[in-house]
Scaffold this active site. Structure first.
Site, PDB file in Angstrom:
ATOM      1  N   GLU A 333      -3.280  -0.268  -1.268  1.00 46.40           N
ATOM      2  CA  GLU A 333      -1.854  -0.532  -1.485  1.00 46.40           C
ATOM      3  C   GLU A 333      -1.616  -2.004  -1.780  1.00 46.40           C
ATOM      4  O   GLU A 333      -2.089  -2.879  -1.037  1.00 46.40           O
ATOM      5  CB  GLU A 333      -1.076  -0.137  -0.225  1.00 46.40           C
ATOM      6  CG  GLU A 333       0.421  -0.102  -0.396  1.00 46.40           C
ATOM      7  CD  GLU A 333       0.899   1.047  -1.274  1.00 46.40           C
ATOM      8  OE1 GLU A 333       0.494   2.199  -1.046  1.00 46.40           O
ATOM      9  OE2 GLU A 333       1.691   0.781  -2.203  1.00 46.40           O
ATOM     10  N   ASP A 357      -0.435   2.559  -5.957  1.00 45.18           N
ATOM     11  CA  ASP A 357       0.339   1.914  -7.027  1.00 45.18           C
ATOM     12  C   ASP A 357      -0.059   2.434  -8.401  1.00 45.18           C
ATOM     13  O   ASP A 357       0.771   2.553  -9.292  1.00 45.18           O
ATOM     14  CB  ASP A 357       0.157   0.394  -6.947  1.00 45.18           C
ATOM     15  CG  ASP A 357       0.604  -0.119  -5.596  1.00 45.18           C
ATOM     16  OD1 ASP A 357       1.792   0.013  -5.289  1.00 45.18           O
ATOM     17  OD2 ASP A 357      -0.257  -0.607  -4.824  1.00 45.18           O
ATOM     18  N   ASN A 498      10.165  -3.017  -7.414  1.00 43.79           N
ATOM     19  CA  ASN A 498      10.705  -3.180  -6.054  1.00 43.79           C
ATOM     20  C   ASN A 498      10.540  -4.623  -5.602  1.00 43.79           C
ATOM     21  O   ASN A 498       9.665  -5.322  -6.098  1.00 43.79           O
ATOM     22  CB  ASN A 498       9.923  -2.272  -5.088  1.00 43.79           C
ATOM     23  CG  ASN A 498      10.116  -0.810  -5.418  1.00 43.79           C
ATOM     24  OD1 ASN A 498      11.213  -0.363  -5.688  1.00 43.79           O
ATOM     25  ND2 ASN A 498       9.021  -0.054  -5.403  1.00 43.79           N
ATOM     26  N   ASN A 542       9.946   6.781  -6.635  1.00 45.18           N
ATOM     27  CA  ASN A 542       9.095   5.995  -5.738  1.00 45.18           C
ATOM     28  C   ASN A 542       7.936   6.848  -5.241  1.00 45.18           C
ATOM     29  O   ASN A 542       8.132   8.024  -4.906  1.00 45.18           O
ATOM     30  CB  ASN A 542       9.928   5.494  -4.549  1.00 45.18           C
ATOM     31  CG  ASN A 542       9.202   4.418  -3.778  1.00 45.18           C
ATOM     32  OD1 ASN A 542       8.164   4.675  -3.181  1.00 45.18           O
ATOM     33  ND2 ASN A 542       9.725   3.216  -3.818  1.00 45.18           N
TER      34      ASN A 542
HETATM   35  N1  LIG Z   1       8.593   2.665  -7.755  1.00 46.84           N
HETATM   36  C1  LIG Z   1       7.367   2.747  -7.328  1.00 46.84           C
HETATM   37  O1  LIG Z   1       6.957   3.740  -6.716  1.00 46.84           O
HETATM   38  C2  LIG Z   1       6.436   1.629  -7.565  1.00 46.84           C
HETATM   39  C3  LIG Z   1       6.879   0.442  -8.027  1.00 46.84           C
HETATM   40  N2  LIG Z   1       6.007  -0.564  -8.259  1.00 46.84           N
HETATM   41  C4  LIG Z   1       6.581  -1.827  -8.682  1.00 46.84           C
HETATM   42  O2  LIG Z   1       6.140  -2.131  -9.980  1.00 46.84           O
HETATM   43  C5  LIG Z   1       6.066  -3.530 -10.120  1.00 46.84           C
HETATM   44  C6  LIG Z   1       4.754  -3.862 -10.783  1.00 46.84           C
HETATM   45  O3  LIG Z   1       3.678  -3.457  -9.984  1.00 46.84           O
HETATM   46  P1  LIG Z   1       2.195  -3.450 -10.576  1.00 46.84           P
HETATM   47  O4  LIG Z   1       2.123  -2.653 -11.799  1.00 46.84           O
HETATM   48  O5  LIG Z   1       1.310  -3.121  -9.488  1.00 46.84           O
HETATM   49  O6  LIG Z   1       2.032  -4.997 -10.939  1.00 46.84           O
HETATM   50  P2  LIG Z   1       1.004  -5.681 -11.899  1.00 46.84           P
HETATM   51  O7  LIG Z   1       0.970  -7.100 -11.530  1.00 46.84           O
HETATM   52  O8  LIG Z   1      -0.254  -4.918 -11.948  1.00 46.84           O
HETATM   53  O9  LIG Z   1       1.681  -5.540 -13.346  1.00 46.84           O
HETATM   54  C7  LIG Z   1       2.833  -6.214 -13.731  1.00 46.84           C
HETATM   55  C8  LIG Z   1       2.956  -6.150 -15.225  1.00 46.84           C
HETATM   56  O10 LIG Z   1       4.225  -6.634 -15.582  1.00 46.84           O
HETATM   57  C9  LIG Z   1       4.069  -7.606 -16.597  1.00 46.84           C
HETATM   58  N3  LIG Z   1       5.168  -8.562 -16.533  1.00 46.84           N
HETATM   59  C10 LIG Z   1       5.505  -9.365 -15.511  1.00 46.84           C
HETATM   60  N4  LIG Z   1       6.585 -10.107 -15.839  1.00 46.84           N
HETATM   61  C11 LIG Z   1       6.910  -9.751 -17.086  1.00 46.84           C
HETATM   62  C12 LIG Z   1       7.917 -10.169 -17.985  1.00 46.84           C
HETATM   63  N5  LIG Z   1       8.824 -11.086 -17.644  1.00 46.84           N
HETATM   64  N6  LIG Z   1       7.968  -9.605 -19.204  1.00 46.84           N
HETATM   65  C13 LIG Z   1       7.071  -8.662 -19.557  1.00 46.84           C
HETATM   66  N7  LIG Z   1       6.095  -8.224 -18.759  1.00 46.84           N
HETATM   67  C14 LIG Z   1       6.017  -8.759 -17.524  1.00 46.84           C
HETATM   68  C15 LIG Z   1       2.730  -8.240 -16.340  1.00 46.84           C
HETATM   69  O11 LIG Z   1       2.299  -8.832 -17.542  1.00 46.84           O
HETATM   70  P3  LIG Z   1       0.920  -9.648 -17.670  1.00 46.84           P
HETATM   71  O12 LIG Z   1      -0.148  -8.623 -17.538  1.00 46.84           O
HETATM   72  O13 LIG Z   1       0.973 -10.242 -19.018  1.00 46.84           O
HETATM   73  O14 LIG Z   1       0.897 -10.640 -16.573  1.00 46.84           O
HETATM   74  C16 LIG Z   1       1.928  -7.001 -15.955  1.00 46.84           C
HETATM   75  O15 LIG Z   1       1.474  -6.320 -17.085  1.00 46.84           O
HETATM   76  C17 LIG Z   1       6.264  -4.118  -8.740  1.00 46.84           C
HETATM   77  O16 LIG Z   1       7.568  -4.606  -8.631  1.00 46.84           O
HETATM   78  C18 LIG Z   1       6.113  -2.958  -7.816  1.00 46.84           C
HETATM   79  O17 LIG Z   1       6.944  -3.081  -6.688  1.00 46.84           O
HETATM   80  C19 LIG Z   1       4.675  -0.430  -8.080  1.00 46.84           C
HETATM   81  C20 LIG Z   1       4.179   0.725  -7.617  1.00 46.84           C
HETATM   82  C21 LIG Z   1       5.030   1.839  -7.279  1.00 46.84           C
HETATM   83  C1  LIG Z   2       6.470   1.455  -3.967  1.00 49.32           C
HETATM   84  C2  LIG Z   2       5.278   0.649  -4.075  1.00 49.32           C
HETATM   85  O1  LIG Z   2       4.199   1.095  -3.739  1.00 49.32           O
HETATM   86  C3  LIG Z   2       5.369  -0.676  -4.599  1.00 49.32           C
HETATM   87  O2  LIG Z   2       6.443  -1.101  -5.005  1.00 49.32           O
HETATM   88  O3  LIG Z   2       4.343  -1.350  -4.625  1.00 49.32           O
HETATM   89 MG   LIG Z   3       2.757  -0.409  -3.524  1.00 49.68          MG
END
Ligand SMILES: NC(=O)C1=CN([C@@H]2O[C@H](COP(=O)(O)OP(=O)(O)OC[C@H]3O[C@@H](n4cnc5c(N)ncnc54)[C@H](OP(=O)(O)O)[C@@H]3O)[C@@H](O)[C@H]2O)C=CC1
Ligand SMILES: CC(=O)C(=O)O
Ligand SMILES: [Mg+2]
Length: 642
Positions: A333, A357, A498, A542
């Site tokens: 996580e 995630d 989130n 979520n």
């Molecule tokens: N609702 C849910 O159940 C879940 C929600 N999430 C949420 O998703 C979000 C991302 O998590 P995760 O995927 O693990 O994070 P990562 O760090 O793996 O990925 C983030 C991505 O967003 C891109 N990014 C960041 N800022 C910008 C911007 N300003 N413009 C364009 N692209 C951007 C990054 O680009 P680059 O690669 O170029 O740095 C990267 O590709 C978090 O807020 C997390 O809380 C996550 C898991 C579950």
């Molecule tokens: C919901 C979750 O796992 C996250 O935002 O990372």
């Molecule tokens: Mg998470």
């Protein structure tokens, strides 16, 4: 004198009832508390007082999983102290396999404390007279009182602290309160409030929760695991705190996340609390603010990387398997993506692991899309997806969509992936960027001219579904949402990041800017929105909808690996729980109020898939997996102590 696995004790050192435990043939009286052993190994007197009566037969029936729900006053679980193998044998007394619960200690033990709900008889028989005021409350009244108290707090963090205090004080009351008021309290113990709690974890820290494994414990992790008071662990949620929600690196303070996720495993998925273990791996933090914070609770150093990191993780994974066996579920996580994908690939073939995630999120969003198709029409392959954010959540979701599309149409994955486009911090992911892309982004690099801005990507690609997984708030601007609404009658928009502060847009913005046409879901909850006299209720996309049921399904089937088909099965099960009535309100997720039933259905589908794939070890397969899953769920009802 009697002997417990080789250790001799004077016979007068245990009460009559505990001798009965040792001597009885027919019935096993199984103490919640064995003894408090002083440093010289002598059990302290009066500690064996709280008994649960269970027949061997009941124990065997109960043994597979977690806890058989029971209306009976005395049964209701196996292994709360020792685990299933203990039915016939009292374990060797070591400093970590017993606890004390009688009199004052009983009131201080959150697993067994009932507070004012101890009956008159229990007060008599368990040395509680005088330690409690004379009134006796029932469980319901206790819940009512606590809910009233919680509602007095205006500040969400105060509610969080009050809930954590309750969990530390009276576990069954905590879970009853949470389960009966899940929609109101989920935002307190989970996102968004848990995000703020992690940010301020050092300041609000009272009692440690979970296991902290830092670089200082390198070489000693097996011993550290033994310090945990519970022996029978079924689910571990582990983080290294580097990507806590969309709040970045919170180091050791990320512990709030495993703690919160595991309380949902119990409340939403019915996993027994004592078999859940939250773990934070502390390899330092690169968060300068925390490094300078005098109340920071973690290692005050920059993050270990490379071999040092890999060795600590490897030691942890081996120690877990050695201690809890190969069927313990390990949920990764909130690791940063440069570790998350590698850890999943490395341990996915040797351990029962999944990354919430990447995979849990994928499953929940695919379910939401399946439900949304009922509103927007067409099948999966007729839609086009654009992601803002190409990390764990984004690429995880995209891959599962492509997999499902491939299963539905028979087209190869390379083809179905072309239905999805991604934008990262450098713009649209296109083939000309291939060389510089991280491996998990490469499948999404299609032929297109470079595009820097999201709004331009939206206008050029014309997606039917827009998904925010960037961790960056307010990226779905008015122009972006309006663009979606120009070429979609009903634009499907997910703002998954989130906590609420990082959401790509709010529910109000999505509905207002699309003139009430958006089908909207968000990672953190939003209150209903009124637009032009109509009330819009949005769903919460979520992973909390998936991981509790997925975990339950893996446990009840004795699964040894997680397979993508299980994630697809979970998506289908969740999508099937969205009623016509939900859809008429624009909701693409069912209400959390029904989550236990939903989790049982998800668990049943996951377990069925485990049996079908030959990954289940608990044989024979139960006839009705839904009923079976429900029967295994933990109940927070109080037990009657004799
Ligand atoms: N609702 C849910 O159940 C879940 C929600 N999430 C949420 O998703 C979000 C991302 O998590 P995760 O995927 O693990 O994070 P990562 O760090 O793996 O990925 C983030 C991505 O967003 C891109 N990014 C960041 N800022 C910008 C911007 N300003 N413009 C364009 N692209 C951007 C990054 O680009 P680059 O690669 O170029 O740095 C990267 O590709 C978090 O807020 C997390 O809380 C996550 C898991 C579950
Ligand atoms: C919901 C979750 O796992 C996250 O935002 O990372
Ligand atoms: Mg998470």
């Amino acid at each position: 004198m009697f002997s417990l696995n080789g250790t001799n004790f004077p016979s007068d050192s245990l009460s009559g009832v505990s001798r009965c435990l040792i001597q009885s043939r027919k019935k096993v009286y199984f103490p919640m508390v064995v003894a408090s052993v002083s440093p010289n190994g002598r059990p302290a007197d009066r500690n064996v007082s709280v008994l649960m009566e269970n027949t061997l037969k009941e124990m065997k029936e109960n043994s597979p999983v977690i806890e058989k729900d029971s209306k009976s006053t005395v049964t209701g679980g196996v292994g709360d102290v020792y685990g299933e193998d203990s039915a016939t044998e009292v374990q060797t007394i070591t400093p970590w396999n017993f606890s004390v619960a009688s009199g004052y200690s009983l009131l201080r033990n959150p697993h067994y404390n009932k507070g004012l709900a101890f009956s008159e008889k229990e007060r008599d028989s368990h040395y509680l007279r005088g330690l409690l005021p004379p009134v006796v409350f029932n469980h319901e009244l206790q819940v009512k009182k606590l809910l009233n108290n919680l509602r007095q707090y205006d500040v969400p963090l105060q509610r969080y602290v009050a809930m954590m205090d309750l969990q530390e004080r009276n576990e069954r009351l905590f879970y009853k309160l949470l389960m009966e008021n899940v929609e109101e309290l989920l935002p307190v113990v989970y996102t968004p409030t848990v995000g703020e709690a992690c940010q301020k974890y050092g300041s609000i820290f009272r009692r440690p929760q979970g296991l902290f494994i830092s670089l200082k414990e390198k070489g000693k992790i097996l011993e550290v695991l033994k310090n945990w008071p519970e022996k029978k662990i079924q689910v571990i949620v582990v983080t290294d705190g580097e990507r806590i929600l969309g709040l970045g690196d919170l180091g050791c303070q990320g512990m709030g996340i495993p703690v919160g996720k595991l309380s949902l495993y119990t409340a939403l998925g019915g996993i027994r609390p004592s078999s859940c273990l939250p773990v934070t791996i502390d390899v330092g933090t690169n968060n300068e603010k925390l490094l300078k914070d005098e109340f920071y609770i973690g290692l005050r150093q920059r993050r270990a990387r490379g071999q040092e990191y890999a060795e600590l993780l490897d030691e942890f994974m081996s120690a877990v398997k050695q201690t809890y066996g190969e069927k313990v579920l390990i949920q990764f996580e909130d690791f940063a993506n440069h570790n998350a994908f590698d850890l999943l690939a490395k341990y996915g073939t040797s351990h029962l692991v999944f990354n919430d995630d990447i995979q849990g999120t994928a499953s929940v969003i695919l379910a939401g899309i399946m439900a949304a198709l009922n509103l927007v029409g067409g099948n999966l392959a007729q839609h086009k997806f654009l992601f803002l954010g190409a990390g764990e959540a984004g690429t995880g979701i995209a891959e599962l969509i492509a997999l499902e599309m491939s299963k539905q149409t028979g087209a190869p994955l390379e083809e179905t992936r072309k239905k999805t486009w991604m934008v990262d911090s450098k713009g649209l992911i296109v083939r000309s960027r291939m060389e510089s892309l991280q491996h998990f982004k490469r499948p999404w690099a299609h032929d297109h001219e470079p595009v820097k801005e999201l709004v331009n990507a939206v206008k050029l690609i014309k997606p039917t579904v827009l998904i925010g997984s960037s961790g960056t708030g307010k990226m779905f601007t008015k122009e972006v949402v309006q663009a979606m609404a120009t070429f979609n009658k009903k634009p499907v928009i997910f703002a998954l990041s989130n906590p609420t502060s990082q959401s790509e847009c709010t529910a109000e913005e999505a509905y207002t800017w699309s003139e009430g046409r958006a089908i909207f879901a968000s990672g953190s909850p939003f209150a209903p929105v009124e637009y032009k006299g109509k009330v819009f209720v949005s769903g919460q996309g979520n992973n909390a909808y998936i991981f509790p049921g997925l975990g339950l399904g893996l446990i009840i089937s004795g699964a040894i690996r997680v397979h993508d088909d299980m994630l697809l099965a979970a998506s289908e099960a969740l999508a099937a729980e969205v009623s016509q009535e939900n859809l008429e309100k624009g909701l693409i997720y069912p209400p959390f109020a029904n989550i236990r039933k939903i989790s049982a259905h998800i668990a049943a589908k996951v377990a069925a898939k485990a049996y079908e794939l030959g990954l289940a070890t608990r044989l024979p397969q139960p006839e009705n997996l839904v009923t079976y899953a429900e029967s295994c769920m933990y109940s927070p009802s109080y037990r009657c102590y004799r």
